[in-house]
Design a protein around this motif. Structure first.
Motif: not given
Length: 565
Positions: A344-347, A408-418, A436-440, A456-463
């Motif tokens: 997802y993308l969160a803003q 600025t965009l902050l994102y975490h794993l998985p690698v596809e988000l990179h 500007t990209l920031l990796f967690h 902006l934030m990008m992450g992975d939401r398990l269901i």
């Protein structure tokens, strides 16, 4: 392990001439093996008796003898490994498998998959990384979440055949008319993995320990107390109705370990070995539900090289192969599905981005070819406009609001988000916006210090098994939301969730929660990006494998046909 030491000495002899015959003295051989001449003669005699080599000595001190090799060190290691596995000596097998990653995978390939070991069915799965400890509370990895559900039981549970919670340690429960008292009636024949009988007091103690965790305190914020109202009944008293309670207790975070022994549970499999190289589960003889057909499940950790800039857990293994395609020629797909979980993308609303700008960024992602042209493996992701099936993004008129010069965009794993972040950065550069990209380095936002400042934030939401409940739990417990939204907005969101949980009817409750997410999507605060395409492959003879919502399969349902005599 004397046999392993002997193998190492044999390797030293072999590598001196790459296995070619040689004329050599005992003194020279002893120097190669860093031992005395007397011990070298003993080693030569033992290796010759084992059929590894032939040694023809010459009488007289310092005389040269003839040394001929009969087997390669690799074939000996493989033979020893097979013997150790077939006799259930996993630790000896681990010692034999201490090789570089590529060599380890090659050595293990023939022994992965389903086997009958010591007349018991065993399933061996290669895995790409060491598993994180199974600590109480939320676990970031899909594999760890799945393991927790195989080792531990909750009062209730989810099954693949229903999104509603079913009985587990409790064979049923009842709810008072006002929704403030929930009585869970326990099975009276429960046993821990160590063979001890389970008591209601132990389960109460473990539940109270879980409620001391800050994240779970948020999850169970409506619970006032847990009492033993009968030797086989636990009663939850609430200060406001929460008709998600049985769902919350069925989540893996509420699975119950022994209060004094945190790795002992009551699930279908007990944990026998947990190390960086091997995780071994064995079936629980006193399991209170359907008994597993597999006796043992083993994870053999076969590490691969990772991108150092993206940490050591950057891979997102949506494909599970029980055995290796290069060696198991008959490996075949047995199950596949599109994940309900999503990236997802969160803003962040308000501070630097107006609603028109937020919506334009969403349209840039979804109304251009950006998602469709990501340089990723084919059949890995599935771009989506839905959080869940039927929960669609809104359609807005085209937005042309100019974007800020910097974001600025902050994102975490998985690698596809990179890959996604790099693609978005290049696109925004053409519009005059420097991203500007920031990796967690993590699979979730725990411990992230930059979450409160990024645009902006990008992450992975398990269901999990109950999709709507999983999203309610996300809003209630994830650190993303209090860092993304203003304090009044967070307070309003929590009040809304409290109102949603009061609805006893499942359908009405789900529709009310959908309205909450529709608002987040309409305000362009949250948008889905893509789902994953889960796949499991296995060699012939491994049966009962069906993908669950986490991309794994229930070990208790898998089975291996008995070998032909």
């Amino acid at each position: 392990m004397r046999q392993l030491n002997r193998l190492h000495q044999y390797q030293r002899l072999w590598h001196a001439t790459d296995g070619e015959a040689q004329s050599v003295s005992v003194a020279e051989l002893a120097a190669r093996c860093f031992c005395s001449e007397r011990h070298m003669r003993t080693l030569l005699r033992q290796m010759q008796q084992a059929g590894w080599l032939s040694w023809q000595s010459q009488s007289g001190r310092g005389k040269r003898g003839e040394l001929h090799f009969r087997v390669t060190p690799e074939s000996l290691r493989s033979e020893m490994l097979e013997q150790a596995l077939n006799t259930g000596q996993q630790q000896n097998a681990l010692a034999l498998a201490q090789l570089d990653a590529d060599d380890l995978r090659t050595l293990l390939n023939p022994f992965l998959g389903g086997f009958w070991q010591n007349e018991t069915p065993t399933l061996r799965i290669p895995y790409y990384r060491p598993l994180d400890p199974l600590v109480p509370g939320f676990l970031p990895g899909r594999a760890e979440q799945h393991l927790a559900g195989q080792i531990f039981s909750g009062l209730t549970r989810f099954t693949p055949r229903s999104t509603l919670p079913q009985g587990d340690l409790a064979h049923h429960w009842d709810i008072s008319n006002d929704g403030l008292s929930w009585r869970f009636h326990l099975h009276s024949t429960l046993h821990w993995h160590n063979g001890d009988a389970v008591t209601a007091g132990q389960l109460q103690q473990r539940l109270l320990l879980l409620l001391e965790l800050p994240a779970l305190r948020k999850l169970f914020a409506s619970v006032d107390g847990i009492e033993i109202t009968h030797p086989w009944c636990l009663t939850f008293t609430l200060h406001r109705p929460d008709y998600w309670l049985a769902h919350r207790l069925a989540s893996y975070v509420s699975c119950l370990a022994h209060p004094q022994h945190p790795l002992i549970g009551t699930g279908p499999f007990r944990l026998l070995t947990f190390s960086r190289e091997l995780v071994r589960l064995e079936s629980h003889d006193h399991y209170h539900l359907g008994h597993p057909l597999l006796k043992a499940v083993e994870f053999w950790i076969t590490p691969q090289l990772f991108d150092r800039d993206l940490g050591t857990s950057c891979r997102h293994p949506v494909e599970i192969a029980i055995g290796e395609p290069d060696e198991l020629q008959h490996l075949q797909p047995v199950s596949n599905s599109i994940s309900l979980g999503f990236c997802y993308l969160a803003q962040r609303p308000g501070a630097r981005l107006s609603q028109a700008q937020l919506r334009r960024l969403v349209q840039i992602i979804h109304d251009t070819s950006l998602l469709q042209t990501l340089p990723l493996d084919e059949n890995l992701i599935n771009p989506t406009r839905e959080l869940l099936p039927g929960w669609k993004m809104p359609d807005w008129p085209p937005q042309n609001a100019p974007l800020p010069e910097k974001l600025t965009l902050l994102y975490h794993l998985p690698v596809e988000l990179h890959t996604m972040a790099e693609q978005l950065k290049r696109y925004l550069t053409t519009l005059g916006c420097e991203l500007t990209l920031l990796f967690h380095d993590g699979k979730n936002w725990d411990g992230c210090t930059q979450l409160a400042s990024a645009d902006l934030m990008m992450g992975d939401r398990l269901i999990g098994e109950a999709p709507e409940y999983a999203l309610e739990q996300w809003l209630r417990c994830d650190p993303l939301w209090p860092n993304l939204l203003s304090a009044p907005h967070v307070a309003h969101l929590q009040t809304t969730l409290d109102a949603v949980q009061r609805q006893a009817d499942e359908r009405e409750r789900n529709l009310a929660l959908q309205d909450v997410f529709n608002t987040l999507m309409n305000d362009a605060i949250l948008t889905p990006l893509f789902n994953y395409q889960y796949r499991i492959s296995a060699p012939p003879g491994v049966e009962g494998i069906h993908l669950n919502t986490r991309g794994w399969f229930d070990f208790a349902e898998a089975w291996i046909p008995a070998p032909a005599r």
